[in-house]
Write a protein that holds these residues in place. Sequence first.
Motif, PDB file in Angstrom:
ATOM      1  N   ASP A 100      95.977  43.833  18.714  1.00 20.18           N
ATOM      2  CA  ASP A 100      95.809  44.511  20.001  1.00 20.18           C
ATOM      3  C   ASP A 100      96.666  45.763  20.154  1.00 20.18           C
ATOM      4  OD1 ASP A 100      98.333  43.438  20.245  1.00 20.18           O
ATOM      5  OD2 ASP A 100      97.877  42.219  22.007  1.00 20.18           O
ATOM      6  N   GLY A 101      97.276  46.225  19.065  1.00 18.06           N
ATOM      7  CA  GLY A 101      98.065  47.447  19.134  1.00 18.06           C
ATOM      8  C   GLY A 101      99.526  47.266  19.507  1.00 18.06           C
ATOM      9  N   GLN A 102      99.951  46.081  19.865  1.00 24.73           N
ATOM     10  CA  GLN A 102     101.358  45.841  20.204  1.00 24.73           C
ATOM     11  C   GLN A 102     102.144  45.579  18.920  1.00 24.73           C
ATOM     12  OE1 GLN A 102     102.183  43.143  23.409  1.00 24.73           O
ATOM     13  NE2 GLN A 102     100.299  43.668  24.478  1.00 24.73           N
ATOM     14  N   GLU A 103     102.464  46.643  18.229  1.00 25.76           N
ATOM     15  CA  GLU A 103     103.050  46.548  16.891  1.00 25.76           C
ATOM     16  C   GLU A 103     104.425  45.905  16.843  1.00 25.76           C
ATOM     17  OE1 GLU A 103     101.367  47.039  14.064  1.00 25.76           O
ATOM     18  OE2 GLU A 103      99.683  47.387  15.411  1.00 25.76           O
ATOM     19  N   ASP A 104     105.185  45.922  17.927  1.00 31.98           N
ATOM     20  CA  ASP A 104     106.539  45.379  17.912  1.00 31.98           C
ATOM     21  C   ASP A 104     106.593  43.865  18.138  1.00 31.98           C
ATOM     22  OD1 ASP A 104     107.505  47.900  17.455  1.00 31.98           O
ATOM     23  OD2 ASP A 104     107.924  48.324  19.553  1.00 31.98           O
ATOM     24  N   ARG A 105     105.489  43.231  18.492  1.00 34.24           N
ATOM     25  CA  ARG A 105     105.472  41.804  18.760  1.00 34.24           C
ATOM     26  C   ARG A 105     105.727  41.031  17.462  1.00 34.24           C
ATOM     27  NH1 ARG A 105     100.371  40.880  19.550  1.00 34.24           N
ATOM     28  NH2 ARG A 105     100.242  41.203  21.769  1.00 34.24           N
ATOM     29  N   VAL A 106     106.660  40.057  17.513  1.00 33.35           N
ATOM     30  CA  VAL A 106     106.894  39.134  16.409  1.00 33.35           C
ATOM     31  C   VAL A 106     106.917  37.722  16.984  1.00 33.35           C
ATOM     32  CG1 VAL A 106     108.485  38.370  14.597  1.00 33.35           C
ATOM     33  CG2 VAL A 106     108.191  40.819  15.049  1.00 33.35           C
ATOM     34  N   TYR A 107     106.060  36.893  16.485  1.00 38.08           N
ATOM     35  CA  TYR A 107     105.958  35.496  16.908  1.00 38.08           C
ATOM     36  C   TYR A 107     107.176  34.742  16.383  1.00 38.08           C
ATOM     37  CZ  TYR A 107     103.748  30.903  17.517  1.00 38.08           C
ATOM     38  OH  TYR A 107     103.442  29.624  17.881  1.00 38.08           O
ATOM     39  N   LYS A 108     107.955  34.150  17.277  1.00 35.48           N
ATOM     40  CA  LYS A 108     109.231  33.525  16.914  1.00 35.48           C
ATOM     41  C   LYS A 108     109.196  31.998  16.885  1.00 35.48           C
ATOM     42  CE  LYS A 108     112.073  37.093  16.601  1.00 35.48           C
ATOM     43  NZ  LYS A 108     113.006  37.301  15.526  1.00 35.48           N
TER      44      LYS A 108
ATOM     45  N   MET B  37     106.707  34.012   6.836  1.00 29.16           N
ATOM     46  CA  MET B  37     105.809  34.181   7.974  1.00 29.16           C
ATOM     47  C   MET B  37     105.332  35.633   8.047  1.00 29.16           C
ATOM     48  SD  MET B  37     104.645  34.784  11.208  1.00 29.16           S
ATOM     49  CE  MET B  37     105.890  35.593  12.171  1.00 29.16           C
ATOM     50  N   TYR B  38     104.021  35.786   8.097  1.00 29.83           N
ATOM     51  CA  TYR B  38     103.374  37.090   8.220  1.00 29.83           C
ATOM     52  C   TYR B  38     102.648  37.153   9.558  1.00 29.83           C
ATOM     53  CZ  TYR B  38     104.015  38.217   3.260  1.00 29.83           C
ATOM     54  OH  TYR B  38     104.548  38.515   2.028  1.00 29.83           O
ATOM     55  N   GLN B  39     102.429  38.371  10.025  1.00 29.06           N
ATOM     56  CA  GLN B  39     101.734  38.556  11.294  1.00 29.06           C
ATOM     57  C   GLN B  39     100.917  39.837  11.238  1.00 29.06           C
ATOM     58  OE1 GLN B  39     104.075  37.670  14.718  1.00 29.06           O
ATOM     59  NE2 GLN B  39     102.994  39.127  16.020  1.00 29.06           N
ATOM     60  N   LEU B  40      99.787  39.812  11.929  1.00 26.02           N
ATOM     61  CA  LEU B  40      98.964  41.000  12.126  1.00 26.02           C
ATOM     62  C   LEU B  40      98.660  41.084  13.617  1.00 26.02           C
ATOM     63  CD1 LEU B  40      97.246  43.401  11.147  1.00 26.02           C
ATOM     64  CD2 LEU B  40      95.385  41.764  10.724  1.00 26.02           C
ATOM     65  N   ASN B  41      99.145  42.133  14.257  1.00 19.10           N
ATOM     66  CA  ASN B  41      98.858  42.357  15.671  1.00 19.10           C
ATOM     67  C   ASN B  41      97.533  43.103  15.777  1.00 19.10           C
ATOM     68  OD1 ASN B  41     101.220  41.125  16.690  1.00 19.10           O
ATOM     69  ND2 ASN B  41     102.393  42.903  16.057  1.00 19.10           N
TER      70      ASN B  41
ATOM     71  N   ASP C 114      86.759  39.632  19.424  1.00 16.32           N
ATOM     72  CA  ASP C 114      86.854  38.601  20.457  1.00 16.32           C
ATOM     73  C   ASP C 114      88.125  38.714  21.300  1.00 16.32           C
ATOM     74  OD1 ASP C 114      84.446  37.673  19.525  1.00 16.32           O
ATOM     75  OD2 ASP C 114      85.253  35.865  18.579  1.00 16.32           O
ATOM     76  N   GLY C 115      88.950  39.709  21.020  1.00 11.33           N
ATOM     77  CA  GLY C 115      90.134  39.939  21.839  1.00 11.33           C
ATOM     78  C   GLY C 115      91.338  39.068  21.517  1.00 11.33           C
ATOM     79  N   ILE C 116      91.358  38.453  20.353  1.00  8.37           N
ATOM     80  CA  ILE C 116      92.539  37.683  19.939  1.00  8.37           C
ATOM     81  C   ILE C 116      93.665  38.688  19.715  1.00  8.37           C
ATOM     82  CG2 ILE C 116      93.502  36.167  18.143  1.00  8.37           C
ATOM     83  CD1 ILE C 116      91.312  34.862  19.973  1.00  8.37           C
TER      84      ILE C 116
ATOM     85  N   VAL D 190      97.233  37.820  -0.382  1.00  5.83           N
ATOM     86  CA  VAL D 190      96.039  37.853   0.480  1.00  5.83           C
ATOM     87  C   VAL D 190      96.434  38.367   1.860  1.00  5.83           C
ATOM     88  CG1 VAL D 190      94.293  36.454   1.666  1.00  5.83           C
ATOM     89  CG2 VAL D 190      94.809  36.028  -0.749  1.00  5.83           C
ATOM     90  N   MET D 191      97.529  37.835   2.390  1.00  4.09           N
ATOM     91  CA  MET D 191      97.985  38.249   3.719  1.00  4.09           C
ATOM     92  C   MET D 191      98.246  39.751   3.764  1.00  4.09           C
ATOM     93  SD  MET D 191     100.538  35.048   4.477  1.00  4.09           S
ATOM     94  CE  MET D 191      99.954  33.395   4.169  1.00  4.09           C
ATOM     95  N   GLN D 192      98.888  40.267   2.742  1.00  2.00           N
ATOM     96  CA  GLN D 192      99.172  41.705   2.693  1.00  2.00           C
ATOM     97  C   GLN D 192      97.887  42.519   2.574  1.00  2.00           C
ATOM     98  OE1 GLN D 192     101.942  42.002  -0.576  1.00  2.00           O
ATOM     99  NE2 GLN D 192     103.568  40.998   0.578  1.00  2.00           N
ATOM    100  N   ARG D 193      96.938  42.051   1.751  1.00  2.00           N
ATOM    101  CA  ARG D 193      95.695  42.808   1.558  1.00  2.00           C
ATOM    102  C   ARG D 193      94.848  42.899   2.825  1.00  2.00           C
ATOM    103  NH1 ARG D 193      96.330  40.455  -3.339  1.00  2.00           N
ATOM    104  NH2 ARG D 193      94.954  38.696  -2.987  1.00  2.00           N
ATOM    105  N   ILE D 194      95.010  41.935   3.743  1.00  2.00           N
ATOM    106  CA  ILE D 194      94.239  42.018   4.995  1.00  2.00           C
ATOM    107  C   ILE D 194      95.038  42.694   6.105  1.00  2.00           C
ATOM    108  CG2 ILE D 194      92.772  40.064   4.370  1.00  2.00           C
ATOM    109  CD1 ILE D 194      94.333  38.402   6.496  1.00  2.00           C
ATOM    110  N   GLY D 195      96.201  43.231   5.760  1.00  2.00           N
ATOM    111  CA  GLY D 195      96.969  44.022   6.723  1.00  2.00           C
ATOM    112  C   GLY D 195      98.110  43.299   7.407  1.00  2.00           C
ATOM    113  N   MET D 196      98.357  42.047   7.034  1.00  2.00           N
ATOM    114  CA  MET D 196      99.457  41.307   7.658  1.00  2.00           C
ATOM    115  C   MET D 196     100.789  41.827   7.117  1.00  2.00           C
ATOM    116  SD  MET D 196      97.937  37.424   7.830  1.00  2.00           S
ATOM    117  CE  MET D 196      98.886  36.949   9.284  1.00  2.00           C
TER     118      MET D 196
END
Length: 190
Positions: free
Chosen positions: A167-175, A161-165, A115-117, A134-140
Motif C-alpha cells: 500500500d505504499g507505506q514503506e516504513d511499516r515493519v511487522y513486529k 522475516m521478510y515483508q512487502l508493503n 484486493d487492498g491487502i 523467492v521472497m527477494q525475487r517477488i520484491g520482499m
Amino acid sequence: MADIRIETERLIVRRFEEKDMGALYLLLKDETVNTFLPWLPVKNMEETRDFYEKQVRDKTYYYAICLREKDEPIGYVKADTDDGYDFGYALRKEFWHKGFVTEASRILVEQLRKDGIPYITATHDRNNPRSGGVMQRIGMKYCYSYEELWQPKNFLVTFRMYQLNLDGQEDRVYKKYWNPYERHFIEKGI
C-alpha cells in the motif's frame, strides 16, 4: 473468497478442489519438502483430507500451483488474512529450481494488491536460503531475524522475516515476530 484462475505460459494458479487430494497428498507426505514447513508430513489420505479441511478449503488466498498442460497441483501458494498476512508456498521436489513458485507468487501478490491487502510477511529458516531467494525475487525485503523453538517439530530455528508493503507505506515493519522472542537481531548483508 478470491476465486482466481490465472493461466500463464507455464502455469495455472487456481483454487484447490476435491479432485486434488491425491496431488496434495504427494506434496504433504514428502519428508524433504516438509523439512521447512510448519507441520509434520502426512501419513495417509485421511490426514491429507484433514489438512485440506483445516488449512486449505475455506481460506481466502490458498491456491494450487499447476502445470498448464496437466492442471494438476504440484504445489501451493497462500497468504493468510490475519494481521500478519503470512505468505507461504511449497512445491514437490521434482519441480524445484524452475521458477514455478516465484511465478505463482507474483500472481498472488498482484491479486492481494488488487484486493487492498496492505502488506505481506514471510519467514524462512536461515538454513533454507532458497526460500529467501523467492521472497527477494517477488520484491520482499529482509527486516530481521529471530530464534524460535519451532512447534510441532520442537527444535530451535533462526527465522528470517521478510515483508512487502503493498500500500505504499514503506516504513511499516511487522513486529509480531520480533517482540515475543528474546533473541532477535538484524543480520548484515542480506
